[in-house]
Design a protein around this motif. Structure first.
Motif, PDB file in Angstrom:
ATOM      1  N   GLY A 150      -5.808   1.119  -7.399  1.00 40.02           N
ATOM      2  CA  GLY A 150      -7.211   0.871  -7.151  1.00 40.02           C
ATOM      3  C   GLY A 150      -7.495  -0.281  -6.211  1.00 40.02           C
ATOM      4  N   GLU A 151      -6.479  -1.083  -5.885  1.00 34.84           N
ATOM      5  CA  GLU A 151      -6.715  -2.188  -4.947  1.00 34.84           C
ATOM      6  C   GLU A 151      -6.972  -1.616  -3.560  1.00 34.84           C
ATOM      7  N   ARG A 152      -8.015  -2.093  -2.928  1.00 31.00           N
ATOM      8  CA  ARG A 152      -8.437  -1.534  -1.653  1.00 31.00           C
ATOM      9  C   ARG A 152      -7.553  -2.028  -0.507  1.00 31.00           C
ATOM     10  N   PRO A 153      -7.205  -1.124   0.449  1.00 29.12           N
ATOM     11  CA  PRO A 153      -6.350  -1.514   1.571  1.00 29.12           C
ATOM     12  C   PRO A 153      -6.899  -2.691   2.373  1.00 29.12           C
ATOM     13  N   VAL A 154      -8.217  -2.677   2.620  1.00 33.72           N
ATOM     14  CA  VAL A 154      -8.797  -3.753   3.432  1.00 33.72           C
ATOM     15  C   VAL A 154      -8.656  -5.093   2.721  1.00 33.72           C
ATOM     16  N   ALA A 155      -8.885  -5.119   1.406  1.00 31.22           N
ATOM     17  CA  ALA A 155      -8.756  -6.365   0.649  1.00 31.22           C
ATOM     18  C   ALA A 155      -7.332  -6.868   0.676  1.00 31.22           C
ATOM     19  N   THR A 156      -6.365  -5.955   0.600  1.00 30.42           N
ATOM     20  CA  THR A 156      -4.961  -6.343   0.639  1.00 30.42           C
ATOM     21  C   THR A 156      -4.614  -6.977   1.977  1.00 30.42           C
ATOM     22  N   LEU A 172       0.806  -1.212   0.000  1.00 27.54           N
ATOM     23  CA  LEU A 172       0.000   0.000   0.000  1.00 27.54           C
ATOM     24  C   LEU A 172       0.845   1.271   0.000  1.00 27.54           C
TER      25      LEU A 172
END
Length: 452
Positions: free
Chosen positions: A220-226, A88
């Protein structure tokens, strides 16, 4: 964690002409390896004597074990976060955060907690400092994996562990063995702060490689998903979860030993503190070189078999030898040197896990690495926690048997870490070429292969 190395990058195709590249150290990150070594020397200065020092200051053995357990718990969380945060924010920012945490809470630890021997202040400052070194060290590991050409990745990771274990606790303990008698135990803790600061600044100021300054996850990848993906892989892929447990067992006894072996060697066996610190340095000096040896052995006889037999079974045997051999011989320095070196050598038998884990789920190598880091961090908590629970009722002999049984259990678990069937190049989640890891993995896939 979504570390992506473009197989068609110029780094992959450019001939390696510099001597650093030829030995496996990415030239762009060379100052980082030096900085990591110095940082980990500073972090490792206290490893061999902090437990008896706090005991001498009036803390009970159980409270010391609890303090180390809290430190291990925070280190475990930080090890897991290091991968996701590098995705991130970029590895360099994660390393900077780790350095800042280490320095800030070490100052609180030394200025306020140690002089007053206030247990809760010690817990707060030392426990929170535990976030520091995993963010710095494992952040740099992510940086290494992000920029190193695939054909050199195994060597580069090997040099990472060479620097990591060279500092903690090998050279760190050696520095302490000379510094404690010379300037005293408390001043030596200030020396560790100076070394950590120097190493951190070397790595952060002198490494100019641009990849580590930017986020590694796709835009665009979401922090929570990571964050969730880097943890959920443990149950999505049971082999990854099993491998993380094996990694935790790998070094849990090592961190447990740091709680009670200093007192055992000095008070029970009769060694001086300097002799114990030199023995600890010898243990991990041996480990450093066998890290390289077992990396080669793993490629030839199989990663899985190397971890199970040389790592799991080997450590079980040498753990018991370390106890019964030293009890029988007392303060026989030469024999103790041989026994601690044997343990250090077999501890390196787990090195192929660093190649095996990402290969267990080739489509999610980054997340597998986060699981590996989580296991490594958990070991810093599990070892001291077991000591806190069982040292009182079972004594040193009982602890050594508990650790030996854990090593045997890890050997059994390692036998189930079979690699998936090969997938044709170009399939989803696979690089366009097999690369050295894939070729090594192919040699490790079948039990009936002479190299498996």
């Amino acid at each position: 964690m979504a570390v992506v190395v473009d197989p068609s990058s110029s780094a992959e195709e450019t001939p390696e002409r510099h001597w650093l590249d030829r030995i496996g150290i990415p030239r762009a990150l060379a100052w980082g390896f030096l900085g990591l070594l110095i940082f980990m020397i500073g972090d490792g200065v206290e490893s061999g004597y902090l437990s008896p020092y706090l005991r001498d200051e009036g803390m009970s053995g159980e409270r010391v074990a609890l303090l180390f357990s809290v430190y291990g718990a925070t280190a475990s969380v930080a090890a897991w976060f290091s991968g996701a945060l590098s995705d991130l924010w970029g590895p360099r920012r994660v390393m900077l955060l780790g350095l800042g945490i280490w320095v800030a809470f070490q100052v609180v630890f030394l200025v306020f907690a140690v002089p007053t021997v206030n247990f809760w202040l010690l817990m707060l400052s030392y426990g929170l400092r535990g976030f520091g070194y995993p963010l710095f060290a494992y952040g740099f590991l992510i940086w290494v994996t992000a920029v190193t050409p695939k054909r050199r990745l195994g060597s580069a990771v090997g040099w990472f562990w060479f620097a990591f274990t060279g500092g903690l606790p090998t050279l760190g303990s050696l520095v302490a063995s000379f510094a404690v008698p010379w300037i005293g135990a408390y001043a030596t803790l200030w020396l560790s702060l100076a070394l950590v600061t120097a190493g951190g600044l070397i790595a952060l100021l002198l490494v100019r490689e641009p990849t580590g300054r930017n986020r590694l996850a796709p835009a665009g990848e979401r922090p929570v998903a990571t964050l969730i993906g880097s943890l959920s892989i443990i149950w999505r892929n049971p082999k990854i979860g099993t491998g993380a447990v094996v990694r935790a067992i790998n070094t849990a006894p090592q961190f447990g030993f740091l709680v009670f072996l200093p007192v055992f060697f000095t008070d029970t066996l009769g060694f001086s503190l300097s002799e114990w610190l030199q023995l600890l340095s010898a243990m991990f000096a041996t480990n450093i070189f066998f890290n390289l040896i077992f990396g080669v052995v793993g490629d030839r006889v199989g990663w899985q078999r190397t971890v199970a037999w040389f790592g799991g079974v080997g450590c079980a045997v040498t753990t018991l030898l370390l106890y019964y051999g030293t009890v029988a011989a007392g303060d026989h320095y030469a024999l103790a040197m041989v026994l601690v070196s044997l343990f250090g050598a077999t501890l390196a038998g787990y090195v192929p896990l660093s190649a095996l884990m990402p290969s267990l789920d080739p489509a999610h190598k980054g997340q597998a690495m986060s699981a590996l880091n989580l296991g490594a961090g958990a070991s810093t908590f599990i070892g001291p926690a077991l000591v806190g629970l069982f040292l009182g009722p079972l004594g040193v002999q009982g602890m050594m048997w508990i650790f030996a049984m854990l090593y045997l259990a890890s050997a059994v678990m390692a036998l189930f870490l079979k690699l998936p069937d090969p997938v044709a190049p170009g399939a989803a989640g696979y690089p366009s070429g097999p690369g050295p890891v894939a070729r090594a993995g192919a040699r490790n896939e079948t039990d009936d292969s002479p190299e498996a």
